[in-house]
Design a protein around this motif. Structure first.
Motif, PDB file in Angstrom:
ATOM      1  N   ARG A 712      14.256 -69.565   5.293  1.00  0.00           N
ATOM      2  CA  ARG A 712      13.245 -68.562   5.652  1.00  0.00           C
ATOM      3  C   ARG A 712      12.292 -69.128   6.698  1.00  0.00           C
ATOM      4  N   ALA A 713      11.854 -70.381   6.500  1.00  0.00           N
ATOM      5  CA  ALA A 713      10.916 -70.996   7.446  1.00  0.00           C
ATOM      6  C   ALA A 713      11.544 -71.115   8.828  1.00  0.00           C
ATOM      7  N   LYS A 714      12.812 -71.512   8.883  1.00  0.00           N
ATOM      8  CA  LYS A 714      13.481 -71.635  10.183  1.00  0.00           C
ATOM      9  C   LYS A 714      13.611 -70.266  10.855  1.00  0.00           C
ATOM     10  N   ARG A 715      13.902 -69.264  10.059  1.00  0.00           N
ATOM     11  CA  ARG A 715      13.969 -67.905  10.626  1.00  0.00           C
ATOM     12  C   ARG A 715      12.610 -67.497  11.192  1.00  0.00           C
ATOM     13  N   ASP A 716      11.558 -67.740  10.443  1.00  0.00           N
ATOM     14  CA  ASP A 716      10.223 -67.336  10.878  1.00  0.00           C
ATOM     15  C   ASP A 716       9.762 -68.103  12.117  1.00  0.00           C
ATOM     16  N   MET A 717      10.223 -69.347  12.257  1.00  0.00           N
ATOM     17  CA  MET A 717       9.828 -70.158  13.424  1.00  0.00           C
ATOM     18  C   MET A 717      10.687 -69.882  14.656  1.00  0.00           C
ATOM     19  N   GLY A 718      11.782 -69.179  14.467  1.00  0.00           N
ATOM     20  CA  GLY A 718      12.666 -68.924  15.606  1.00  0.00           C
ATOM     21  C   GLY A 718      13.717 -69.980  15.784  1.00  0.00           C
ATOM     22  N   LEU A 719      14.127 -70.618  14.674  1.00  0.00           N
ATOM     23  CA  LEU A 719      15.137 -71.665  14.714  1.00  0.00           C
ATOM     24  C   LEU A 719      16.455 -71.140  14.152  1.00  0.00           C
ATOM     25  N   PRO A 720      17.582 -71.773  14.464  1.00  0.00           N
ATOM     26  CA  PRO A 720      18.851 -71.381  13.852  1.00  0.00           C
ATOM     27  C   PRO A 720      18.749 -71.494  12.332  1.00  0.00           C
ATOM     28  N   HIS A 721      19.302 -70.530  11.630  1.00  0.00           N
ATOM     29  CA  HIS A 721      19.151 -70.522  10.174  1.00  0.00           C
ATOM     30  C   HIS A 721      20.345 -69.857   9.527  1.00  0.00           C
ATOM     31  N   GLY A 722      20.469 -70.101   8.232  1.00  0.00           N
ATOM     32  CA  GLY A 722      21.510 -69.455   7.459  1.00  0.00           C
ATOM     33  C   GLY A 722      20.962 -68.216   6.768  1.00  0.00           C
ATOM     34  N   PRO A 723      21.734 -67.675   5.831  1.00  0.00           N
ATOM     35  CA  PRO A 723      21.284 -66.483   5.095  1.00  0.00           C
ATOM     36  C   PRO A 723      19.963 -66.761   4.369  1.00  0.00           C
ATOM     37  N   VAL A 724      19.102 -65.764   4.342  1.00  0.00           N
ATOM     38  CA  VAL A 724      17.796 -65.892   3.700  1.00  0.00           C
ATOM     39  C   VAL A 724      17.736 -64.912   2.534  1.00  0.00           C
ATOM     40  N   ALA A 725      17.535 -65.459   1.340  1.00  0.00           N
ATOM     41  CA  ALA A 725      17.446 -64.608   0.148  1.00  0.00           C
ATOM     42  C   ALA A 725      16.162 -63.808   0.184  1.00  0.00           C
ATOM     43  N   ALA A 726      16.194 -62.644  -0.451  1.00  0.00           N
ATOM     44  CA  ALA A 726      15.014 -61.772  -0.450  1.00  0.00           C
ATOM     45  C   ALA A 726      13.841 -62.426  -1.159  1.00  0.00           C
TER      46      ALA A 726
END
Length: 812
Positions: A712-726
């Motif tokens: 989730r943190a990587k997604r929020d920062m704009g980094l490559p990331h895997g699936p993020v659970a709700a």
């Protein structure tokens, strides 16, 4: 004279683009004059072009020095009869379709011009191709100036004429000869006697060396001096005087500079026009101000004439005074618009260097010393810092030690040294002469930066109070950089923003670019990847007009790190690779802070730890040492990795660089399998808002909830990331969770219960009497890792050596 073109006794080499251009000109124009200096290949080019025409009539006008004989030469060439009124030539040619070549018109210019004009106005199917060192000057004439041979064609010509192989020395030789075909052929004539390198050495006296032309050619083409003399002897006396005086200029000149050195402005202007027409001077009108130049071979001939006239010293003095005045007049722009200042003085850097060298050799060197002091910013900004340092040191050596001028030179030396990586105390010495000088204070602060942040910050605060805009903004930027290195990003960012606003307004591009790069790094470390990319790209754009390895390379390195962190490895490599090839392909690589480390990181992230280690070794800074430790660890060299890690940790602690301390602790944790060290690194990162690195810490500690939080943190920062659970936790919540989980395990911070299982194994073997290598072999780890474990064990148990450890273990 000849009705048909003369035979070419040697093969024609190169010039394919030039041939196409002249053919195109002849297709569109009735009269084309191929113009250029002596020996540039005008006749050979015309012969090659003429070979494609069916009916070619060739008139070699060097057969006479008498203009009245020119009609006779044309009559013979065209097969016509000449009557006393000379008017029968054009009438007899009538409507015949032919190409009439007038070769070598310059010495009978008026007569050649009259004949050409008569033919093209009377004979509708005749095209005239003339060769001349200056235009004919008649209506309808199209002048096509012959350029020097390009590097490939020049080398090919030398090789064809000499039989010598094409080498780097061949390319250098041809460049020294300005790509002039005659000069190259004369040099090639020595190939049976001298090596290419020896011929190259002989070019310091090129007019003495290049005297071996073949028999059977015109006298003016048998030696280089004869070719130059042919043009020189056609000049009127005022133009001869101007010609030789212009030889003092290096790398070109403007009309104003020429007037300052050579005479009244209008006389110089009209004389320049005549010299341009005669192909002795080249005019470049592409920029906002016309710049003139001589080919180096022609300039050397002009200098010889200047020396023979006994004017050399006087003209060189005028040259020094002229450029001293130019730099003095431009000086106010340093405080308001450095782009404009660079535009005013930058194009004349070769003249400026020559003027300083001449002046420093004089009995009174102060004129040259003042000029050198006024040019420190040029060398600071243009990538020629080592040249500037050499000249500044010579200027310093020629003066007394306690004058204001000496202080300016010392300050200038420190300013230029900043771009070369050289460490010197010149700024501090300048402060001893002129206490309180703002620029010297700022540069002293910069010199202290690698050694002591506190001292650097105190000096920067003092410089920040200076009235000079650059000093004030530069000091603000330096304070922001120090705060950044201390990972006080809340303080660093506003300082850097304030500095950039002031610096950019005056086009202080170099320091503004550096400040933007540090701002970009702060944004990256604190988790704002999008802002980091924008700031890093702006830093590169800010530096680009400087065309300087140091600034552009440093800014590009930060941009590549941002792109690489964001997962855009292809874009990162594409941005950095050209700079890597330029810098590390150079014989004397320029100083580019951060370039080696950035390239090391890109190799590391690309799964190339061995290559990464090679690059990290080029950069001895604490962050690069951490990168080297990681590369060594991933390469399967844990023992050296642990040693490097300890060096990085020690250096970072001494400097006070929290992020680097945490990064080094993390590598130590991986090497020693220490969860405690991961938590220690996480605590430092949390305390300084290093959210990007906090993700790394959580991944190292990861259980399933932490793994989800990291994605989730990587997604929020704009980094490559895997699936993020709700239900994935926010980053700060995940950090709190990790720290609470550590407490629930109940492991205290000291005593036997604080030891990890690996540390307990090390204690057990150490108490049994095994030494470090034996423990390393038993536990399948490096000796340095054993040493690291023991240092942690000693700290937790409050002991200092193995004897005390054994006693503590026996006591239970």
């Amino acid at each position: 004279m000849s009705a048909t073109p003369p035979p070419q006794l040697t093969p024609f080499v190169g010039r394919s683009e030039e041939l196409r251009a002249v053919v195109a000109e002849l297709a569109a124009n009735r009269l084309v004059t191929v113009a250029g200096p002596g020996g540039c290949g005008k006749t050979r080019l015309a012969l090659q072009v003429a070979g494609a025409h069916d009916d070619v009539r060739w008139a070699d006008l060097t057969a006479t020095n008498d203009p009245t004989v020119v009609p006779e030469l044309l009559a013979a060439a065209t097969g016509t009869l000449l009557t006393p009124d000379h008017g029968s030539l054009a009438r007899q040619i009538g409507d015949r379709r032919l190409l009439l070549c007038l070769d070598n018109c310059e010495h009978v210019l008026a007569a050649a011009a009259d004949a050409a004009l008569e033919v093209i106005t009377t004979c509708p199917n005749v095209t005239v191709l003339a060769t001349s060192r200056e235009p004919l000057g008649v209506p309808g004439e199209r002048v096509w100036r012959v350029p020097s041979l390009n590097a490939t064609d020049a080398a090919a010509l030398f090789t064809a004429r000499s039989g010598a192989p094409d080498t780097g020395a061949t390319t250098t030789l041809c460049a020294r000869l300005d790509g002039i075909p005659l000069a190259i052929e004369l040099a090639a004539a020595w190939s049976g006697t001298l090596t290419v390198a020896e011929i190259l050495d002989g070019l310091d006296d090129r007019f003495a060396l290049l005297v071996r032309g073949p028999r059977g050619v015109a006298a003016r083409h048998q030696t280089l001096a004869a070719s130059m003399a042919w043009s020189h002897d056609l000049l009127d006396e005022p133009d001869r005087v101007l010609f030789r005086r212009l030889g003092v200029f290096h790398g070109g000149f403007t009309l104003d500079a020429a007037a300052g050195v050579c005479g009244p402005r209008m006389e110089v202007l009209t004389g320049l026009g005549r010299l341009v027409d005669k192909s002795l001077v080249i005019a470049d009108t592409a920029g906002p101000t016309t710049r003139y130049r001589m080919l180096e071979t022609i300039r050397q001939y002009a200098l010889a004439k200047l020396a023979a006239a006994g004017e050399a010293d006087d003209i060189r003095d005028r040259h020094l005074d002229t450029f001293g005045a130019i730099v003095e007049e431009a000086a106010p722009l340093l405080d308001t618009d450095k782009d404009a200042w660079r535009a005013a003085v930058g194009p004349d850097q070769e003249n400026l260097r020559a003027a300083i060298e001449h002046g420093l050799a004089a009995d009174d060197p102060d004129r040259a010393r003042r000029l050198a002091a006024g040019l420190a910013w040029l060398w600071h900004l243009n990538g020629r810092g080592h040249e500037g340092i050499a000249l500044l040191r010579r200027a310093i050596d020629r003066g007394p030690d306690d004058t204001e001028l000496q202080a300016r030179l010392l300050t200038g030396l420190a300013l230029v040294a900043d771009t070369t990586g050289l460490d010197n105390d010149a700024a501090r010495t300048a402060l001893e002469i002129v206490p309180g000088d703002g620029l010297a204070t700022l540069l002293s602060a910069l010199g202290e930066l690698p050694r002591d942040f506190d001292t650097a910050a105190k000096l920067a605060e003092r410089a920040r109070a200076d009235e000079n805009g650059f000093v004030r903004d530069g000091a603000t930027a330096l304070l922001g950089i120090i705060a950044h290195l201390r990972d006080d990003h809340a303080t660093a960012v506003p300082l850097l923003e304030t500095a950039v606003a002031g610096l950019a307004g005056r086009r202080d591009r170099g320091v503004a670019s550096t400040a933007l790069s540090f701002h970009a790094s702060s944004a990256l470390y604190t988790g704002n990847v999008a802002q980091a990319r924008e700031l890093a790209a702006e830093a590169v754009r800010m530096a680009r007009p400087l065309e300087d390895y140091h600034r552009i390379g440093s800014a590009t390195s930060v941009f590549a790190l941002v792109e690489g962190t964001a997962g855009n490895l292809g874009a990162a490599r594409a941005s950095l690779d050209p700079m890597v090839r330029l810098v590390y392909g150079a014989k004397s690589p320029p100083f580019v802070p951060g370039l080696a480390r950035a390239n090391g990181c890109l190799h590391l992230w690309s799964g190339e730890p061995a290559e990464a280690a090679e690059w990290f070794r080029r950069d001895g800074t604490p962050p690069a040492l951490v990168g080297l430790a990681e590369a060594l660890r991933l390469s399967g060299n844990p023992e050296e990795a642990a040693e490097v890690c300890e060096r990085a940790l020690t250096a970072a602690r001494q400097a006070g660089m929290p992020k680097v301390i945490a990064d080094a602790l993390e590598q130590s944790a991986f090497l020693s399998d220490s969860e405690d060290l991961h938590h220690e690194a996480l605590a430092i990162r949390l305390g300084h808002g290093l959210w990007l690195s906090c993700v790394s810490s959580l991944e190292a500690l990861a259980d399933e909830p932490l793994r989800q939080a990291c994605e989730r943190a990587k997604r929020d920062m704009g980094l490559p990331h895997g699936p993020v659970a709700a239900d994935a936790m926010a980053l700060r919540d995940a950090i709190d969770y990790a720290r609470r989980a550590r407490g629930k395990r109940g492991r205290p911070s000291s005593g036997w219960a604080s030891l990890t299982p690996t540390e307990e194994s090390v204690v057990r073997l150490a108490v049994q009497g095994l030494n470090n290598p034996q423990i390393a072999a038993r536990l399948f780890m490096s000796r340095s890792t054993v040493k690291t474990h023991l240092s942690h064990i000693y700290a937790k148990l409050g002991v200092t050596n193995r004897t005390e450890l054994a006693a503590r273990a026996a006591a239970g």
